[in-house]
Design an enzyme around this catalytic site. Structure first.
Site, PDB file in Angstrom:
ATOM      1  N   GLU A 156      -5.023   6.746  -6.393  1.00  0.00           N
ATOM      2  CA  GLU A 156      -6.050   6.428  -7.133  1.00  0.00           C
ATOM      3  C   GLU A 156      -7.238   7.526  -7.220  1.00  0.00           C
ATOM      4  O   GLU A 156      -7.421   8.307  -6.239  1.00  0.00           O
ATOM      5  CB  GLU A 156      -6.894   5.402  -6.439  1.00  0.00           C
ATOM      6  CG  GLU A 156      -7.928   4.626  -7.476  1.00  0.00           C
ATOM      7  CD  GLU A 156      -8.620   3.492  -6.474  1.00  0.00           C
ATOM      8  OE1 GLU A 156      -8.191   2.269  -6.835  1.00  0.00           O
ATOM      9  OE2 GLU A 156      -9.373   3.609  -5.577  1.00  0.00           O
ATOM     10  N   TYR A 159     -11.690   5.508 -14.448  1.00  0.00           N
ATOM     11  CA  TYR A 159     -10.928   5.190 -13.140  1.00  0.00           C
ATOM     12  C   TYR A 159      -9.421   5.476 -13.661  1.00  0.00           C
ATOM     13  O   TYR A 159      -9.138   5.223 -14.842  1.00  0.00           O
ATOM     14  CB  TYR A 159     -11.062   3.808 -13.070  1.00  0.00           C
ATOM     15  CG  TYR A 159     -10.185   3.224 -12.062  1.00  0.00           C
ATOM     16  CD1 TYR A 159     -10.488   3.277 -10.614  1.00  0.00           C
ATOM     17  CD2 TYR A 159      -9.021   2.727 -12.464  1.00  0.00           C
ATOM     18  CE1 TYR A 159      -9.363   2.682  -9.661  1.00  0.00           C
ATOM     19  CE2 TYR A 159      -7.885   2.527 -11.684  1.00  0.00           C
ATOM     20  CZ  TYR A 159      -8.206   2.281 -10.150  1.00  0.00           C
ATOM     21  OH  TYR A 159      -7.445   1.855  -9.281  1.00  0.00           O
TER      22      TYR A 159
END
Ligand code: GDP
Ligand code: MN
Length: 380
Positions: free
Chosen positions: A189, A101
């Site tokens: 993101e 992530y």
């Protein structure tokens, strides 16, 4: 404003982030044609502005052209978390070895953009943050410096990324930071940032998903991004409100609120709760609202079937009480309604405002508390 995955990845790609070369399709046939160009296998990905598409059946791998067509058809018929799927992204399927992530958000405490990374990629970062916060590394980014190499390396080390991927990671992390700053984003993101195998070559890092949220207050500086807005992002009411220049958020209660000023709107919701009621919306008509803006606001509130009563709470400063009253009365001539109304107007031109409302048989209350009490009672 949120951008779709394919738009976000294109944007990241312009800043040096490695992304798959995909094609967007809006029919099963177009998906098949896209897969023909890209080469099999492919991954078919629903383009809707919500997370968790994978779990909802909105991300599927296909190995033949027939499979591409039938899976694209299935996905294009899906509604994910209330949003209809109108487009799919066809990407070359990746041979995923590991999922990381990587994201940036504004951290209000440090008053900086903050990069967050975790070795636990692919899953909900909110879940990782709640259950295993130690698995997330956070690095504030100095707005004057950006993300220097040493910090990017530091992040790579913290998430135990093998050395051979550090150079690729630095390019991606710095690219993401630049894309975030240059687009006036509030969130950017990549989840997952994946280590992918390549036929006949070494593994490499690649952004397999992308998400970016642009700060609406900065959209005027980015006409190219503004054009990418998907109307499905907002409900009909939210869109109308934005176009009318109103700050509007739909809520679950049954008391429609029209208030001038965000602070007063918040206070109004608190007082409604205090007297045992619940607001159907937050609506700030903002300072100096003229009659037409008030009328738009009232139309938006009355279009919500949950609304049992509308409470007007107006503090006249720059806003004039008589203008607001005229807006209310004007709107009621167009929109027939049996919803009860109660108004409290105080400040500039309050006498004139209250007189106009009384003539139109709209209930008025002399104080904030009384207006709210009347509204709560009428809503029950
Ligand atoms: P999200 O669920 O909305 O966040 O959608 P993602 O784009 O993150 O996809 C969800 C999951 O699908 C990823 O975490 C991967 O595990 C998987 N996935 C995405 N792209 C590919 C791909 O190209 N190949 C394979 N095998 N899996 C993929
Ligand atoms: Mn994802």
């Amino acid at each position: 404003m949120k951008l779709h995955e394919y738009q976000s990845k294109q944007l990241f790609g312009r800043y040096g982030v490695a992304v798959p070369q995909g094609i967007v399709a809006d029919t099963p046939e177009a998906a098949r044609a896209a897969a023909g160009k890209i080469g099999l296998p492919v991954v078919i990905k629903s383009q809707v502005l919500v997370g968790g598409r994978g779990k909802a059946g909105g991300v599927k791998v296909a190995r033949t052209l027939d499979e591409v067509e039938s899976k694209a058809r299935d996905i294009l018929n899906l509604t994910i978390k209330g949003l209809p799927v109108r487009k799919v992204l066809i990407d070359p399927a990746a041979d995923i070895k590991n999922e990381i992530y990587l994201g940036i958000v504004i951290d209000r405490t440090s008053r900086r953009a903050t990069m967050m990374a975790s070795a636990a990629g692919g899953m909900d970062i909110e879940e990782v943050a709640a259950k295993t916060p130690e698995k997330i590394v956070r690095v504030p980014i100095d707005p004057f410096v950006g993300l220097p190499d040493y910090l990017a390396r530091d992040i790579a080390a913290h998430i135990n990324l093998p050395r051979e991927h550090w150079a690729g990671f630095m390019t991606i992390a710095k690219g993401l930071a630049s894309a975030f700053a240059a687009s006036d984003a509030s969130l950017a993101e990549i989840n997952p940032l994946a280590v992918v195998g390549q036929a006949g070559g070494p593994d490499r890092l690649m952004a397999l998903d992308g998400k970016i949220v642009i700060d609406d207050n900065a959209i005027f500086r980015h006409p190219d991004l503004a054009e990418m807005r998907d109307p499905d992002e907002e409900s009909g009411a939210e869109k109308q409100a934005r176009e009318a220049g109103l700050n509007f958020i739909s809520l679950d209660g049954n008391i429609g609120c029209m208030v001038n000023g965000a602070g007063l709107a918040m206070a109004t919701m608190d007082i409604i709760n205090f007297y045992g009621g619940s607001a159907a919306n937050f609506l700030d008509v903002a300072g100096g609202a003229r009659a037409d803006k008030v009328a738009s606001a009232l139309r938006i509130i009355l279009a919500d079937p949950k609304v049992k009563v509308v409470l007007f709470n107006i503090f006249g400063g720059i806003t004039r009480g008589d203008e607001v009253a005229r807006g209310i009365v004007g709107a009621l001539q167009e929109v027939q309604t049996d919803v009860a109304l109660v108004a409290r107007i105080i400040g500039t031109n309050q006498e004139e405002g209250n007189r106009i409302l009384a003539e139109a048989h709209i209930a008025t209350a002399p104080s904030f508390a009384e207006a709210v009490q009347v509204a709560v009672k009428m809503a029950k």
